[in-house]
Design a protein around this motif. Structure first.
Motif, PDB file in Angstrom:
ATOM      1  N   GLY A   1     -19.938  73.802 -19.997  1.00 20.20           N
ATOM      2  CA  GLY A   1     -21.292  73.817 -19.423  1.00 20.20           C
ATOM      3  C   GLY A   1     -22.184  74.910 -19.964  1.00 20.20           C
ATOM      4  O   GLY A   1     -23.397  74.793 -19.939  1.00 20.20           O
TER       5      GLY A   1
ATOM      6  N   PHE B   1     -28.339  70.926 -21.471  1.00 20.16           N
ATOM      7  CA  PHE B   1     -27.690  69.606 -21.480  1.00 20.16           C
ATOM      8  C   PHE B   1     -28.757  68.497 -21.508  1.00 20.16           C
ATOM      9  O   PHE B   1     -28.716  67.587 -22.345  1.00 20.16           O
ATOM     10  CB  PHE B   1     -26.793  69.503 -20.237  1.00 20.16           C
ATOM     11  CG  PHE B   1     -26.309  68.126 -19.888  1.00 20.16           C
ATOM     12  CD1 PHE B   1     -25.676  67.322 -20.827  1.00 20.16           C
ATOM     13  CD2 PHE B   1     -26.462  67.627 -18.593  1.00 20.16           C
ATOM     14  CE1 PHE B   1     -25.212  66.044 -20.487  1.00 20.16           C
ATOM     15  CE2 PHE B   1     -26.008  66.362 -18.248  1.00 20.16           C
ATOM     16  CZ  PHE B   1     -25.391  65.566 -19.190  1.00 20.16           C
TER      17      PHE B   1
ATOM     18  N   ASN C   1     -14.343  68.241 -15.022  1.00 18.94           N
ATOM     19  CA  ASN C   1     -15.529  68.416 -14.180  1.00 18.94           C
ATOM     20  C   ASN C   1     -15.122  68.391 -12.714  1.00 18.94           C
ATOM     21  O   ASN C   1     -13.942  68.221 -12.397  1.00 18.94           O
ATOM     22  CB  ASN C   1     -16.602  67.370 -14.519  1.00 18.94           C
ATOM     23  CG  ASN C   1     -16.133  65.954 -14.232  1.00 18.94           C
ATOM     24  OD1 ASN C   1     -15.389  65.716 -13.276  1.00 18.94           O
ATOM     25  ND2 ASN C   1     -16.553  65.010 -15.057  1.00 18.94           N
TER      26      ASN C   1
ATOM     27  N   ILE D   1     -28.932  61.793 -15.375  1.00 23.75           N
ATOM     28  CA  ILE D   1     -28.462  62.972 -16.113  1.00 23.75           C
ATOM     29  C   ILE D   1     -27.338  63.668 -15.337  1.00 23.75           C
ATOM     30  O   ILE D   1     -26.364  64.140 -15.918  1.00 23.75           O
ATOM     31  CB  ILE D   1     -29.648  63.927 -16.394  1.00 23.75           C
ATOM     32  CG1 ILE D   1     -30.709  63.203 -17.240  1.00 23.75           C
ATOM     33  CG2 ILE D   1     -29.177  65.220 -17.068  1.00 23.75           C
ATOM     34  CD1 ILE D   1     -31.984  63.995 -17.492  1.00 23.75           C
ATOM     35  N   TYR D   2     -27.476  63.705 -14.034  1.00 26.49           N
ATOM     36  CA  TYR D   2     -26.473  64.407 -13.210  1.00 26.49           C
ATOM     37  C   TYR D   2     -26.041  63.500 -12.062  1.00 26.49           C
ATOM     38  O   TYR D   2     -26.799  63.290 -11.114  1.00 26.49           O
ATOM     39  CB  TYR D   2     -27.097  65.697 -12.655  1.00 26.49           C
ATOM     40  CG  TYR D   2     -26.159  66.532 -11.807  1.00 26.49           C
ATOM     41  CD1 TYR D   2     -25.352  67.512 -12.372  1.00 26.49           C
ATOM     42  CD2 TYR D   2     -26.085  66.363 -10.426  1.00 26.49           C
ATOM     43  CE1 TYR D   2     -24.498  68.277 -11.593  1.00 26.49           C
ATOM     44  CE2 TYR D   2     -25.230  67.128  -9.646  1.00 26.49           C
ATOM     45  CZ  TYR D   2     -24.443  68.078 -10.233  1.00 26.49           C
ATOM     46  OH  TYR D   2     -23.598  68.842  -9.467  1.00 26.49           O
TER      47      TYR D   2
ATOM     48  N   SER E   1     -21.730  62.030 -18.825  1.00 23.84           N
ATOM     49  CA  SER E   1     -20.851  63.080 -18.319  1.00 23.84           C
ATOM     50  C   SER E   1     -21.197  64.413 -18.992  1.00 23.84           C
ATOM     51  O   SER E   1     -21.043  64.565 -20.209  1.00 23.84           O
ATOM     52  CB  SER E   1     -19.401  62.693 -18.637  1.00 23.84           C
ATOM     53  OG  SER E   1     -18.570  63.814 -18.483  1.00 23.84           O
ATOM     54  N   TRP E   2     -21.655  65.343 -18.199  1.00 23.82           N
ATOM     55  CA  TRP E   2     -22.055  66.669 -18.698  1.00 23.82           C
ATOM     56  C   TRP E   2     -20.896  67.330 -19.459  1.00 23.82           C
ATOM     57  O   TRP E   2     -21.066  67.861 -20.565  1.00 23.82           O
ATOM     58  CB  TRP E   2     -22.497  67.502 -17.489  1.00 23.82           C
ATOM     59  CG  TRP E   2     -23.088  68.854 -17.741  1.00 23.82           C
ATOM     60  CD1 TRP E   2     -23.087  69.560 -18.910  1.00 23.82           C
ATOM     61  CD2 TRP E   2     -23.785  69.659 -16.791  1.00 23.82           C
ATOM     62  NE1 TRP E   2     -23.739  70.766 -18.732  1.00 23.82           N
ATOM     63  CE2 TRP E   2     -24.176  70.849 -17.439  1.00 23.82           C
ATOM     64  CE3 TRP E   2     -24.101  69.506 -15.430  1.00 23.82           C
ATOM     65  CZ2 TRP E   2     -24.862  71.877 -16.782  1.00 23.82           C
ATOM     66  CZ3 TRP E   2     -24.785  70.529 -14.786  1.00 23.82           C
ATOM     67  CH2 TRP E   2     -25.166  71.695 -15.460  1.00 23.82           C
TER      68      TRP E   2
ATOM     69  N   MET F   1     -20.258  68.146 -12.564  1.00 23.38           N
ATOM     70  CA  MET F   1     -20.649  69.220 -13.475  1.00 23.38           C
ATOM     71  C   MET F   1     -19.367  69.859 -13.987  1.00 23.38           C
ATOM     72  O   MET F   1     -18.309  69.737 -13.352  1.00 23.38           O
ATOM     73  CB  MET F   1     -21.534  70.251 -12.774  1.00 23.38           C
ATOM     74  CG  MET F   1     -20.831  71.113 -11.755  1.00 23.38           C
ATOM     75  SD  MET F   1     -21.998  72.034 -10.714  1.00 23.38           S
ATOM     76  CE  MET F   1     -22.858  73.014 -11.904  1.00 23.38           C
TER      77      MET F   1
ATOM     78  N   TYR G   1     -28.403  76.050 -17.960  1.00 24.79           N
ATOM     79  CA  TYR G   1     -27.324  75.258 -18.569  1.00 24.79           C
ATOM     80  C   TYR G   1     -27.647  73.761 -18.472  1.00 24.79           C
ATOM     81  O   TYR G   1     -27.428  73.004 -19.397  1.00 24.79           O
ATOM     82  CB  TYR G   1     -25.978  75.541 -17.887  1.00 24.79           C
ATOM     83  CG  TYR G   1     -25.543  76.988 -17.954  1.00 24.79           C
ATOM     84  CD1 TYR G   1     -25.705  77.724 -19.135  1.00 24.79           C
ATOM     85  CD2 TYR G   1     -24.967  77.626 -16.852  1.00 24.79           C
ATOM     86  CE1 TYR G   1     -25.308  79.054 -19.196  1.00 24.79           C
ATOM     87  CE2 TYR G   1     -24.555  78.950 -16.918  1.00 24.79           C
ATOM     88  CZ  TYR G   1     -24.732  79.659 -18.082  1.00 24.79           C
ATOM     89  OH  TYR G   1     -24.339  80.966 -18.145  1.00 24.79           O
ATOM     90  N   TYR G   2     -28.142  73.382 -17.316  1.00 22.95           N
ATOM     91  CA  TYR G   2     -28.519  71.968 -17.117  1.00 22.95           C
ATOM     92  C   TYR G   2     -29.632  71.579 -18.096  1.00 22.95           C
ATOM     93  O   TYR G   2     -29.596  70.494 -18.691  1.00 22.95           O
ATOM     94  CB  TYR G   2     -28.976  71.763 -15.669  1.00 22.95           C
ATOM     95  CG  TYR G   2     -29.652  70.426 -15.397  1.00 22.95           C
ATOM     96  CD1 TYR G   2     -28.926  69.309 -14.987  1.00 22.95           C
ATOM     97  CD2 TYR G   2     -31.037  70.286 -15.530  1.00 22.95           C
ATOM     98  CE1 TYR G   2     -29.549  68.090 -14.731  1.00 22.95           C
ATOM     99  CE2 TYR G   2     -31.667  69.076 -15.270  1.00 22.95           C
ATOM    100  CZ  TYR G   2     -30.925  67.984 -14.867  1.00 22.95           C
ATOM    101  OH  TYR G   2     -31.548  66.775 -14.610  1.00 22.95           O
TER     102      TYR G   2
END
Ligand code: BG6
Length: 481
Positions: free
Chosen positions: A100, A158, A33, A131-132, A92-93, A136, A154-155
């Motif tokens: 992603g 997730f 990331n 969440i973020y 962690s995404w 990324m 994409y987010y």
């Protein structure tokens, strides 16, 4: 003297972020990331950003961080010993979607957080999940990061994946850490995933305001859509803003200074919170875009989404206050997203962040007056060098003094009538610093035996502040001695 009264169910706890605590940067299917591409820096040496990760030439602090991925059980047991009722962490995404843009999540990543939540549940510690938080998947960065509208989808993929998976164990969610960081150029990289041509260092980034505000807008849309989606998944979810709040005072009573402070507060502190809490862009933001010739795409559908996905509690980080002055020769201090003029009445940390507990009471009142919703302080603390004494103890009285003085002001704000519901100081345990990558800039109640270059046993040691905070929690904030 103050009568220190905190509500019975006040949420005492602590905070961390995945990229600063977990390490295990390429284990169990996790992708790289953007935090994994930042080298070690210091107060005087900027962190380099290298899209190609080059372990042979550079040291990357996030790769091992505090080794939390392997030691989370021990860590959570220590949080329990301190008496935490809430623990702020992030997911962690790139552990869940390594690039992603995949359709299917990485099961090993999801299973890791299953284990973390099970451990928290065992000790009845409420998770608060960001969440973020400044990370990324690197793959999305090469595709424009948040300046690219596709990142919203994409987010959301997730966010939906984790909200569905953990819907019975997590109630509190923060869609974005310090979303307002994108009102400053330093936010480009770790908040916006934007690397403009010519940028080499985190502290000295090339800026393109149109792209930056497009990225911020895309995050507002993503945040609102995640909130609306989450409420369908579990109507019991609570969603919070997370604003990097740096209270700004005028350096003098000169009307121009007072006006400059008002404008700076509006843009840095209120703008993003207004969008997330009130569901629309405030009038002063429009004026700012006009005056600075800033253009980006905002569709009718975006604005409707923003309107219908407001957060229900307000959370913020508070480390310092700064001053503004129309006098360009005024002395300057630093800050996490912006510096300012030096306040002659305040002392500063070794990293030149001004310490202002009374400013916290002022800030809590300003926020409550504006939004009238429950408030959580989701970061607050002092970065300091800790030394181990010959008997192996860490006497961090400066940290105790910092946190005590801020808790005193929280109590006063509650007495003022502010609906403050929780406090998760930064950090529960030592982590690598975001701005410098150092381990030596420590914030934790628990010492991690590692140095800036990753040498050490990584053993956990309770600092004096650990025992002090344990007493504070046990007494529900009435015993701060
Ligand atoms: C906040 C971030 O801005 O400040 C954290 O949300 C960060 O991730 C914290 O660690 C302290 O900043 P630093 O640079 O001292 O680690």
């Amino acid at each position: 003297m103050t009568s220190r009264t905190f509500p019975d169910h006040f949420l005492w706890g602590g905070a961390v972020a995945a990229n600063q605590v977990e390490g295990a940067w390429n284990e169990d299917g996790k992708g790289p990331n953007l935090a994994d591409a930042m080298t070690l820096g210091s107060k005087d040496t900027p962190r380099r950003i290298t899209l190609d990760i080059d372990d042979k030439s550079y040291f990357y602090p996030s790769h091992k961080a505090s080794d939390g991925y392997h030691r989370f059980k021990e860590d959570i047991e220590l949080f329990h010993e301190m008496g935490f009722r809430i623990f702020r962490m992030s997911i962690s995404w790139a552990r869940i979607f390594p690039n992603g843009d995949e359709d299917t999540p990485n099961e090993a990543g999801l299973a890791f957080y299953d284990r973390v939540f099970a451990e928290l549940e065992k000790y009845e510690i409420e998770p608060l999940v960001t969440i973020y938080h400044n990370e990324m998947p690197l793959h999305l960065v090469t595709d424009g990061g948040w300046a690219n509208r596709k990142t919203i989808d994409y987010y959301l993929n997730f966010a939906e994946t984790i909200m569905r998976r953990y819907k019975n164990v997590v109630r509190y969610w923060i869609p974005f850490n310090e979303i307002n960081d994108l009102t400053t150029p330093v936010g480009n990289w770790n908040h916006g995933g934007i690397l403009n041509p010519g940028t080499q260092y985190f502290q000295d980034q090339k800026d393109d305001t149109d792209r930056r505000y497009q990225a911020l807008h895309n995050q507002f849309v993503a945040s609102a859509k995640a909130v609306s989606l989450g409420r369908k998944i579990n109507p019991g979810f609570h969603f919070g803003t997370m604003i990097c709040y740096i209270t700004v005072y005028p350096l003098t009573p000169k009307p121009e200074d007072v006006l400059a402070a008002q404008q700076e507060n509006a843009l840095r502190n209120f703008f993003s919170g207004d969008v997330q809490m009130k569901g629309e862009y405030p009038y002063f933001a429009e004026k700012y875009f006009l005056n600075h010739d800033i253009h980006f795409e905002r569709t009718k559908e975006d604005l409707e989404a923003i309107k219908s996905g407001c957060c229900d509690f307000y959370s913020f980080s508070y480390y310092m206050s700064n001053c503004v002055s129309t006098d360009p020769s005024s002395a300057q201090v630093s800050g996490n997203i912006m510096g300012g003029a030096k306040n002659p009445y305040l002392k500063a940390t070794e990293w030149n962040w001004q310490i202002d507990p009374v400013g916290l009471r002022y800030t809590l009142n300003a926020i409550y007056d504006r939004y009238h919703t429950p408030i959580m302080i989701t970061e607050n603390g002092i970065g300091a060098k800790d030394t181990m004494s010959p008997d192996g103890a860490i006497h961090d009285d400066y940290r105790i003094a910092y946190i005590r003085s801020h808790i005193e002001q929280m109590a006063l704000a509650i007495a003022d009538g502010v609906d403050l519901i929780g406090y998760t100081p930064w950090t529960a345990i030592d982590v690598v610093s975001c701005s410098t990558g150092e381990m030596a800039k420590r914030y934790g109640f628990i010492y991690v035996d590692a140095d800036d270059s990753g040498n050490g046993t990584y053993n956990r040691i309770r600092k004096d502040s650990f025992f002090w905070y344990q007493k504070v929690i046990r007494s529900n904030g009435s015993d701060l001695d």
